[in-house]
Scaffold this motif. Structure first.
Motif, mmCIF file in Angstrom:
data_model
loop_
_atom_site.group_PDB
_atom_site.id
_atom_site.type_symbol
_atom_site.label_atom_id
_atom_site.label_comp_id
_atom_site.label_asym_id
_atom_site.label_seq_id
_atom_site.Cartn_x
_atom_site.Cartn_y
_atom_site.Cartn_z
ATOM 1 N N GLU A 198 16.834 -17.310 -27.550
ATOM 2 C CA GLU A 198 17.788 -16.728 -26.620
ATOM 3 C C GLU A 198 17.136 -15.828 -25.563
ATOM 4 O OE1 GLU A 198 19.814 -17.567 -30.505
ATOM 5 O OE2 GLU A 198 17.922 -16.646 -29.867
ATOM 6 N N PHE A 199 15.862 -15.509 -25.730
ATOM 7 C CA PHE A 199 15.175 -14.617 -24.803
ATOM 8 C C PHE A 199 14.750 -15.369 -23.543
ATOM 9 C CE2 PHE A 199 11.506 -12.321 -23.125
ATOM 10 C CZ PHE A 199 11.952 -11.011 -23.151
ATOM 11 N N ASP A 200 15.057 -14.792 -22.383
ATOM 12 C CA ASP A 200 14.720 -15.400 -21.095
ATOM 13 C C ASP A 200 13.411 -14.801 -20.582
ATOM 14 O OD1 ASP A 200 14.600 -16.559 -18.605
ATOM 15 O OD2 ASP A 200 16.522 -15.775 -17.890
ATOM 16 N N ARG A 201 12.396 -15.631 -20.460
ATOM 17 C CA ARG A 201 11.085 -15.146 -20.018
ATOM 18 C C ARG A 201 11.031 -14.852 -18.526
ATOM 19 N NH1 ARG A 201 6.523 -16.017 -23.371
ATOM 20 N NH2 ARG A 201 6.995 -17.041 -25.357
ATOM 21 N N TYR A 202 11.907 -15.453 -17.738
ATOM 22 C CA TYR A 202 11.854 -15.263 -16.290
ATOM 23 C C TYR A 202 12.631 -14.010 -15.903
ATOM 24 C CZ TYR A 202 9.921 -19.942 -16.089
ATOM 25 O OH TYR A 202 9.111 -21.036 -16.270
ATOM 26 N N ARG A 203 12.016 -13.174 -15.044
ATOM 27 C CA ARG A 203 12.609 -11.903 -14.635
ATOM 28 C C ARG A 203 12.782 -11.885 -13.117
ATOM 29 N NH1 ARG A 203 15.124 -9.778 -17.854
ATOM 30 N NH2 ARG A 203 15.309 -11.937 -18.474
ATOM 31 N N ASN B 66 18.727 -10.324 -13.797
ATOM 32 C CA ASN B 66 19.115 -11.237 -14.875
ATOM 33 C C ASN B 66 18.845 -10.592 -16.234
ATOM 34 O OD1 ASN B 66 16.300 -11.487 -14.278
ATOM 35 N ND2 ASN B 66 16.215 -13.325 -15.562
ATOM 36 N N PHE C 265 18.706 -11.713 -22.462
ATOM 37 C CA PHE C 265 19.170 -12.740 -23.392
ATOM 38 C C PHE C 265 20.294 -13.571 -22.789
ATOM 39 C CE2 PHE C 265 17.671 -9.161 -25.949
ATOM 40 C CZ PHE C 265 16.760 -9.789 -26.786
ATOM 41 N N SER C 266 20.402 -14.794 -23.253
ATOM 42 C CA SER C 266 21.530 -15.657 -22.918
ATOM 43 C C SER C 266 22.046 -16.304 -24.203
ATOM 44 C CB SER C 266 21.113 -16.738 -21.912
ATOM 45 O OG SER C 266 20.086 -17.558 -22.444
ATOM 46 N N ASP C 267 23.364 -16.427 -24.308
ATOM 47 C CA ASP C 267 24.014 -17.034 -25.484
ATOM 48 C C ASP C 267 23.650 -16.319 -26.774
ATOM 49 O OD1 ASP C 267 25.122 -19.032 -23.818
ATOM 50 O OD2 ASP C 267 23.271 -20.191 -23.947
ATOM 51 N N TYR D 127 7.305 -13.177 -14.922
ATOM 52 C CA TYR D 127 7.314 -14.104 -16.056
ATOM 53 C C TYR D 127 6.738 -13.383 -17.266
ATOM 54 C CZ TYR D 127 6.375 -18.046 -19.131
ATOM 55 O OH TYR D 127 6.352 -18.884 -20.205
ATOM 56 N N GLU E 4 23.103 -9.026 -23.985
ATOM 57 C CA GLU E 4 22.498 -9.452 -22.723
ATOM 58 C C GLU E 4 21.329 -8.534 -22.368
ATOM 59 O OE1 GLU E 4 26.000 -9.525 -20.220
ATOM 60 O OE2 GLU E 4 26.225 -11.692 -20.561
#
Length: 237
Positions: free
Chosen positions: A183-188, A209, A212-214, A161, A224
């Motif tokens: 757009e940044f995904d904190r979960y890794r 994963n 980034f998303s979207d 995280y 991504e």
């Protein structure tokens, strides 16, 4: 985060931990008691070179991108010989990525993703991540109750995280910093593999994963980004 200061602290910490392990080994060699129920509980300390994969068109890394990782893993043997085990731990990870993807925002607070071309005069462009991680490993080794130096192969998953991150762009007379990108995904979630002998081990990590998303660049290319880390991992009993 300055890599040279991290490496200096890493060198000092490694020197201390390796001295402590040598003292432990000397004490063990003087003891006649053999623990048949031993565990390979370990502190770990690693340094990596960080690569970005799955990049949009014209995105490149530049300069040094590195990571520093440390924590503790609890060993849970699976068989009587105790050469197979599960490892579950907790740790911290700090990473930097030098590259030419500018991340900013418009006046309406919409995120901007733009590839910095060669015509732009700038000094720095990087992003850093700070994570809490939980490694889960399947472990094989040649250790015994009285052997501290052995071959090992560890592989598994690593949950993480990102509790803090920063995108930084600097050019003469201007600095742009972003610490809140929707757009940044904190979960890794990553795959890990390490192998080696005694304290020194090669280490590989691939982030499943993307960051980034979207997210898309101003040219319409998806953003991504996945992380591939290559380096050395030091396991201290």
């Amino acid at each position: 985060m300055k890599i040279k200061y991290l490496l200096l602290h890493l060198t000092c910490l490694l020197s201390y931990l390796m001295t402590a392990q040598e003292t432990q080994e000397a004490a063990a060699s003087d003891s006649v008691v053999v623990d048949s129920k031993y565990r390979e509980d370990q502190f770990y300390l690693g340094v990596t070179f960080n690569l970005l994969t799955n990049k949009p068109a014209n995105m490149q890394q530049n300069g040094f991108s590195g990571g520093l990782h440390f924590g503790f893993i609890r060993d849970m043997p699976l068989n009587a010989q105790r050469n197979w085990a599960l490892g579950l731990g907790a740790g911290l990870s700090m990473n930097t990525y030098n590259q030419n993807l500018f991340v900013g925002e418009t006046e309406s607070e919409e995120t901007i993703f733009r590839i910095i071309d060669s015509q732009v005069n700038y000094d720095k462009n990087w992003f850093s991540t700070y994570l809490v991680e939980v490694p889960l490993q399947l472990r094989w080794r040649t250790s015994t109750a009285s052997t501290f130096k052995f071959w090992r192969v560890y592989t598994g998953l690593q949950l993480g995280y990102v509790y803090a991150y920063k995108f930084n762009f600097e050019q003469p007379g201007n600095q742009v910093v972003q610490t809140d990108v929707p757009e940044f995904d904190r979960y890794r979630l990553g795959l890990t593999f390490s192998f080696g002998y005694d304290t020194f081990n090669f280490f590989f990590y691939y982030n499943i994963n993307p960051f980034f998303s979207d997210a898309v660049t101003n040219e319409g290319n998806p953003v991504e980004l996945n992380s591939l880390k290559l380096g050395l991992m030091f396991y201290i009993l």
